[in-house]
Design an enzyme around this catalytic site. Structure first.
Site, PDB file in Angstrom:
ATOM      1  N   GLU A 126      -8.881   2.230 -18.960  1.00  0.00           N
ATOM      2  CA  GLU A 126      -8.359   3.339 -18.125  1.00  0.00           C
ATOM      3  C   GLU A 126      -8.169   4.756 -17.857  1.00  0.00           C
ATOM      4  O   GLU A 126      -6.795   4.980 -18.390  1.00  0.00           O
ATOM      5  CB  GLU A 126      -7.386   2.537 -16.983  1.00  0.00           C
ATOM      6  CG  GLU A 126      -6.746   2.971 -15.842  1.00  0.00           C
ATOM      7  CD  GLU A 126      -5.866   2.690 -14.335  1.00  0.00           C
ATOM      8  OE1 GLU A 126      -4.979   1.969 -15.294  1.00  0.00           O
ATOM      9  OE2 GLU A 126      -5.920   3.232 -13.398  1.00  0.00           O
TER      10      GLU A 126
ATOM     11  N   LYS B  72     -11.677   0.824 -16.305  1.00  0.00           N
ATOM     12  CA  LYS B  72     -11.127   1.545 -14.882  1.00  0.00           C
ATOM     13  C   LYS B  72     -11.445   2.598 -14.861  1.00  0.00           C
ATOM     14  O   LYS B  72     -10.341   3.693 -15.419  1.00  0.00           O
ATOM     15  CB  LYS B  72     -10.221   0.656 -15.344  1.00  0.00           C
ATOM     16  CG  LYS B  72      -8.882   0.785 -13.354  1.00  0.00           C
ATOM     17  CD  LYS B  72      -8.361  -0.188 -13.666  1.00  0.00           C
ATOM     18  CE  LYS B  72      -7.059   0.465 -12.142  1.00  0.00           C
ATOM     19  NZ  LYS B  72      -6.093  -0.672 -12.179  1.00  0.00           N
TER      20      LYS B  72
END
Ligand code: 13P
Length: 340
Positions: free
Chosen positions: A177, A219
């Site tokens: 992420e 992500k």
């Protein structure tokens, strides 16, 4: 755990019509969320809130997995069932946030680097025993006139790659992420430029550290105008810019992209995902891993005690985002405004 099992988990996380509930708020973050409803952040309140979310009837129809925080993966439902087991019984895959938060990057004012690599191998082994099947690590990139610097991007990409490699070694699917923040008055074009540079660096490091693309998920943030930019891009513009960046940076071997909501309103986060899934066939599943955009309405409705109202609100957001995975979300509102 063999390679095929990791690939199967990665694919199950982005199964058609399903997305991920990010419920991995650290104690300081959940405390901030509880303050908004005037609820003291005791361990029991945090436990009861998560139990309300996880026991929502039918959640498993729209939610493939839940990301937990260290405290939560050790907690139990009122009947004594550990949360990872409760989720598993519903067919929902438990995962765990393993970073230790973004800390100031020394000598780089305004920039941060995420910590948590020291001792990570041992912590991962414990999380496997506790039932986790995947992990998450969040890097935070802030946009301003002179930042991000190449050093900040490199430090964060390096940490993400080391985290991802350690996760795969432990038999866990890493969710990588790199979040470019919406904070600021920058334009959509500037966000596109920074997100491209960030993801290029991340995938270079992932390859360098031998991370297997088939066994991970990305992500990312969506490419949006800064929160304070006077000229807010339309839903279509956000969807097109985000897909452009992804096509330029993300290998087709990555099974799925699970967006964060990053402070967008619930409605806009759903509409952006919907628009992307309407545009054309991408090589990856385009899904969600929302925290606030799935939970805000549920937290308000629950307000410390109303379990049924909280669960209704969560299910409604989960169902809307599930529809957006097929590009079938009804246009509920013509106003495109960002939540404060
Ligand atoms: P938001 O969707 O609220 O940005 O949270 C997602 C997340 O997991 C941040 O690390």
């Amino acid at each position: 755990m063999n390679a095929n099992e990791l690939e199967s988990i990665a694919q199950a996380l982005v199964a058609p019509g399903k997305g991920i509930l990010a419920a991995d708020e650290s104690t300081p973050t959940i405390t901030k969320r509880f303050e908004a409803i005037n609820l003291p952040s005791t361990e029991e309140h945090r436990r009861a809130y998560r139990e309300m979310l996880f026991t929502t009837p039918g959640l498993e129809n729209f939610i493939s997995a839940v990301i937990l925080f260290d405290e939560t993966i050790r907690q139990k439902a009122a009947d004594g069932t550990p949360f990872p087991e409760l989720l598993r019984q519903k067919g929902i895959i438990p995962g765990i946030k393993v970073d230790k938060g973004a800390k100031p990057l020394a000598l780089f004012p305004g920039e941060k680097v995420t910590e948590g690599l020291d001792g990570l191998r041992g912590r991962l082994a414990e999380y496997v025993d506790l039932g986790a099947r995947f992990t998450k690590w969040r890097a935070v990139i802030r946009i301003d006139d002179a930042i991000p610097t190449p050093a900040c991007l490199a430090a964060n990409a390096h940490a993400l790659a080391r985290f991802a490699a350690l996760s795969q070694e432990a038999g866990l699917v890493p969710i990588v992420e790199p979040e470019v923040l919406m904070d600021g008055d920058h334009t959509l074009e500037r966000c596109e430029e920074v997100t491209t540079a960030t993801q290029r660096m991340v995938f270079r490091e992932l390859a360098e550290y031998r991370v297997v693309f088939e066994q991970m998920l990305l992500k990312p943030n969506m490419v949006t105008s800064g929160k304070d930019c006077p000229n807010q891009a339309s839903v279509r513009e956000v969807a097109e810019a985000t897909l452009r960046v992804l096509r330029h940076t993300v290998p087709a071997a990555v099974p799925g992209i699970v967006f964060l909501s990053g402070g967008q309103s619930d409605e806009l986060a759903t509409r952006h995902l919907n628009a992307m899934n309407q545009i054309d066939k991408a090589p990856w599943q385009l899904s969600f891993s929302y925290g606030r955009a799935l939970q805000s309405a549920a937290l308000q409705a629950w307000h410390g005690s109303d379990v049924l109202a909280g669960q209704r609100a969560l299910l409604q957001r989960a169902q809307s985002n599930s529809a957006a995975r097929y590009g079938r979300y009804p246009e509920e509102s013509q106003t495109e405004k960002l939540a404060a």
